[in-house]
Each structure stands twice: as C-alpha cells, then as structure tokens.
Write a protein that holds these residues in place. Structure first.
Motif, PDB file in Angstrom:
ATOM      1  N   LEU A 140      60.082 -42.942  75.252  1.00 42.87           N
ATOM      2  CA  LEU A 140      61.020 -44.908  76.401  1.00 42.87           C
ATOM      3  C   LEU A 140      60.476 -45.507  75.192  1.00 42.87           C
ATOM      4  CD1 LEU A 140      59.640 -43.584  79.477  1.00 42.87           C
ATOM      5  CD2 LEU A 140      61.882 -43.979  78.864  1.00 42.87           C
ATOM      6  N   SER A 141      59.088 -46.105  74.636  1.00 44.69           N
ATOM      7  CA  SER A 141      58.811 -46.868  73.966  1.00 44.69           C
ATOM      8  C   SER A 141      59.548 -47.225  72.470  1.00 44.69           C
ATOM      9  CB  SER A 141      57.567 -46.704  73.083  1.00 44.69           C
ATOM     10  OG  SER A 141      56.977 -46.923  74.891  1.00 44.69           O
ATOM     11  N   GLY A 142      59.643 -45.553  71.995  1.00 47.21           N
ATOM     12  CA  GLY A 142      60.986 -45.708  70.373  1.00 47.21           C
ATOM     13  C   GLY A 142      62.325 -46.995  71.301  1.00 47.21           C
ATOM     14  N   ILE A 143      63.233 -45.870  72.789  1.00 47.17           N
ATOM     15  CA  ILE A 143      64.290 -46.652  72.709  1.00 47.17           C
ATOM     16  C   ILE A 143      63.783 -47.998  73.013  1.00 47.17           C
ATOM     17  CG2 ILE A 143      66.025 -46.280  74.505  1.00 47.17           C
ATOM     18  CD1 ILE A 143      65.318 -43.605  74.736  1.00 47.17           C
ATOM     19  N   ALA A 144      62.421 -48.670  73.612  1.00 43.98           N
ATOM     20  CA  ALA A 144      62.996 -50.001  73.587  1.00 43.98           C
ATOM     21  C   ALA A 144      62.424 -50.646  72.696  1.00 43.98           C
ATOM     22  CB  ALA A 144      60.875 -50.155  74.237  1.00 43.98           C
ATOM     23  N   ARG A 145      61.978 -49.908  71.268  1.00 48.04           N
ATOM     24  CA  ARG A 145      61.736 -50.833  69.680  1.00 48.04           C
ATOM     25  C   ARG A 145      63.172 -50.652  69.673  1.00 48.04           C
ATOM     26  NH1 ARG A 145      58.314 -47.241  68.764  1.00 48.04           N
ATOM     27  NH2 ARG A 145      56.766 -48.525  68.624  1.00 48.04           N
ATOM     28  N   ARG A 146      63.955 -50.018  69.832  1.00 50.73           N
ATOM     29  CA  ARG A 146      65.584 -49.847  69.523  1.00 50.73           C
ATOM     30  C   ARG A 146      65.988 -51.110  69.590  1.00 50.73           C
ATOM     31  NH1 ARG A 146      65.776 -44.395  69.047  1.00 50.73           N
ATOM     32  NH2 ARG A 146      67.086 -44.282  70.760  1.00 50.73           N
ATOM     33  N   ALA A 147      65.874 -51.451  70.857  1.00 50.18           N
ATOM     34  CA  ALA A 147      66.386 -52.414  71.763  1.00 50.18           C
ATOM     35  C   ALA A 147      66.293 -54.185  71.309  1.00 50.18           C
ATOM     36  CB  ALA A 147      66.038 -52.214  73.362  1.00 50.18           C
ATOM     37  N   GLY A 148      64.930 -53.978  70.555  1.00 47.43           N
ATOM     38  CA  GLY A 148      64.697 -55.363  70.259  1.00 47.43           C
ATOM     39  C   GLY A 148      63.374 -55.515  70.973  1.00 47.43           C
ATOM     40  N   VAL A 149      62.706 -55.402  71.532  1.00 48.24           N
ATOM     41  CA  VAL A 149      62.249 -55.697  73.076  1.00 48.24           C
ATOM     42  C   VAL A 149      60.240 -56.413  71.641  1.00 48.24           C
ATOM     43  CG1 VAL A 149      62.775 -54.781  74.845  1.00 48.24           C
ATOM     44  CG2 VAL A 149      60.355 -54.052  73.528  1.00 48.24           C
ATOM     45  N   SER A 150      59.715 -57.115  72.036  1.00 48.06           N
ATOM     46  CA  SER A 150      58.735 -57.445  71.640  1.00 48.06           C
ATOM     47  C   SER A 150      57.630 -56.874  71.704  1.00 48.06           C
ATOM     48  CB  SER A 150      58.399 -58.998  71.616  1.00 48.06           C
ATOM     49  OG  SER A 150      57.969 -59.308  72.861  1.00 48.06           O
ATOM     50  N   ASN A 151      57.295 -56.350  72.881  1.00 49.99           N
ATOM     51  CA  ASN A 151      56.101 -55.055  72.874  1.00 49.99           C
ATOM     52  C   ASN A 151      56.655 -53.557  72.946  1.00 49.99           C
ATOM     53  OD1 ASN A 151      53.910 -53.946  73.543  1.00 49.99           O
ATOM     54  ND2 ASN A 151      52.051 -55.724  74.197  1.00 49.99           N
ATOM     55  N   PRO A 152      57.422 -53.055  72.458  1.00 51.03           N
ATOM     56  CA  PRO A 152      57.516 -51.826  72.878  1.00 51.03           C
ATOM     57  C   PRO A 152      56.624 -50.563  73.994  1.00 51.03           C
ATOM     58  CG  PRO A 152      57.789 -51.892  70.884  1.00 51.03           C
ATOM     59  CD  PRO A 152      57.601 -53.480  71.890  1.00 51.03           C
ATOM     60  N   GLU A 153      55.613 -50.802  73.235  1.00 48.74           N
ATOM     61  CA  GLU A 153      55.182 -49.931  74.015  1.00 48.74           C
ATOM     62  C   GLU A 153      54.255 -50.214  75.484  1.00 48.74           C
ATOM     63  OE1 GLU A 153      54.161 -50.906  70.981  1.00 48.74           O
ATOM     64  OE2 GLU A 153      54.907 -49.600  69.457  1.00 48.74           O
ATOM     65  N   ALA A 154      53.886 -51.985  75.455  1.00 50.00           N
ATOM     66  CA  ALA A 154      53.875 -51.982  76.875  1.00 50.00           C
ATOM     67  C   ALA A 154      55.223 -51.580  77.726  1.00 50.00           C
ATOM     68  CB  ALA A 154      53.925 -53.740  77.076  1.00 50.00           C
ATOM     69  N   LEU A 155      56.024 -51.403  77.595  1.00 46.16           N
ATOM     70  CA  LEU A 155      58.154 -51.402  78.280  1.00 46.16           C
ATOM     71  C   LEU A 155      57.797 -50.184  78.416  1.00 46.16           C
ATOM     72  CD1 LEU A 155      59.822 -52.672  79.570  1.00 46.16           C
ATOM     73  CD2 LEU A 155      61.505 -51.994  77.545  1.00 46.16           C
ATOM     74  N   GLY A 156      57.599 -48.911  77.217  1.00 42.77           N
ATOM     75  CA  GLY A 156      57.684 -47.830  77.586  1.00 42.77           C
ATOM     76  C   GLY A 156      56.818 -47.127  78.586  1.00 42.77           C
ATOM     77  N   GLU A 157      54.999 -47.463  78.755  1.00 41.62           N
ATOM     78  CA  GLU A 157      54.038 -47.244  79.604  1.00 41.62           C
ATOM     79  C   GLU A 157      54.151 -47.536  80.623  1.00 41.62           C
ATOM     80  OE1 GLU A 157      51.712 -45.733  79.280  1.00 41.62           O
ATOM     81  OE2 GLU A 157      51.667 -44.989  77.415  1.00 41.62           O
TER      82      GLU A 157
END
Length: 203
Positions: A140-157
């Motif tokens: 999930l964090s990897g997809i969030a990173r591709r989306a360009g969010v600033s903190n993909p690890e937090a969003l993934g969790e």
C-alpha cells in the motif's frame, strides 16, 4: 512409464489438491482449531495416512493453506496492479466489497483469524500471518508513493489498519457492509494526503 505409475501420480496430485481445498473450506467456515484431521481427511476423501504423507502435521497444513492463499486470493494478495487504474483508484479498490455467493457467516481476513487462533508470535503460522500483514502495508505504501503523497509509509499503515479493522468488525457483526464504510474513510485519508502533497511536479 507404466499406466499404473501414471495413475498413481495423477491421484497423488489430486489428493493434495483435495486436502488443501477441504482445508480452505473448513478453516474458513468453522476455524482452524475447531477443524480436526479426521474431519479433513473425510472431507478430502483421503485416508489419514495419505493426509499425513503430504502434510506431516496440522501446523504444516495450516501454513501451506495460508501460503497458497497469499498467491491466489485478491484480498490476500493485496491491492490490484491493474495498469489502467490510477494509484488513487488502486488504493481505494482494496476496500471494494467482494461478491458473496454464500449464506455462510462472514469470516473476514484469513490471516487475522489465523493469528488470533494461534496467538504465539513465535509460531510459524503466526509469523507467516504477521509477514503477510507487513507486506500488505508495504505494498500500500508503494502505491501511495507512486501517487506522490509526502508520507507514503504513514498512509500505507493507516489504510492497512483500516482494512484490518473493517475485516474484524465485519466478522463480529457478520456483515459485509463494513467495507463500504471503510472505503469512505479511505477516500478521506487518500484525498487529504494527495491534497497536502499538492499537484505533481512537471519536468
């Protein structure tokens, strides 16, 4: 190769598949601890000797059952990598309700259920469930990173926790409607994270 040897090999492959199919059905319907090896052998139409030939113990069978799920069930494998979907759509698709063609009780997440039924964190089955959950959040964090969010690890969790919470609540309430509520919350989380990141930078 003789015909009888070919027949034995064919039956052997079929026996293993039937055992795993029976395990998936019974573990899902009534739980791991409530399912005995006698019941499994009868459901798979194999002798207990054959069952133990393929799986030396119940723990080994449970471990293999979960390992098989990781590669074959969409809800177990994680969000879709469908290239036609945007990263945002991929993140939200995790919470899309899965079609149900059975009147059986809602059982939620196989991996959460296994970790609850086998609570020892050092047990191989519990470790496998924990590994799957960590990998799910990382994906999930990897997809969030591709989306360009600033903190993909937090969003993934956050999304992983939301998914697990909806699965557990759905099991307790015997309801599949919790995923729709979770999806609406996921939309808020994802869109807030995207808004905070701002428009993508053009190069």
């Amino acid at each position: 190769m003789t015909h009888s040897r070919q027949t034995r090999r064919h039956r052997g492959r079929g026996a293993r598949e039937r055992i795993l199919a029976a395990a998936t059905e019974l573990f899902t319907a009534q739980g791991i601890n409530a399912t005995g090896m006698d019941q499994l052998s009868k459901a798979a139409e194999v002798s207990k000797r054959t069952l133990y030939t393929y799986f030396g113990s119940k723990d080994e069978l449970v471990h293999t059952y979960l390992q098989e799920l990781r590669g074959h069930l969409p809800q177990a494998a994680g969000p879709s990598d469908e290239p036609t979907q945007s990263p945002r759509e991929q993140l939200l698709a995790v919470f899309d309700p899965k079609p149900r063609n059975t009147a059986a009780p809602v059982r939620g997440c196989h991996f959460l259920n296994a970790s609850v039924e086998i609570p020892d964190p050092e047990h191989s089955v519990h470790r496998l469930a924990a590994t799957h959950k960590r990998e799910f959040a990382r994906r999930l964090s990897g997809i969030a990173r591709r989306a360009g969010v600033s903190n993909p690890e937090a969003l993934g969790e956050q999304l992983a926790l939301l998914y697990d919470g909806a699965a557990a609540r759905g099991t307790a309430l015997n309801s599949s409607h919790t995923s729709a509520c979770a999806r609406s919350i996921a939309e808020l989380l994802v869109d807030t994270a995207l808004a905070e990141a701002g428009p993508p930078t053009r190069t």
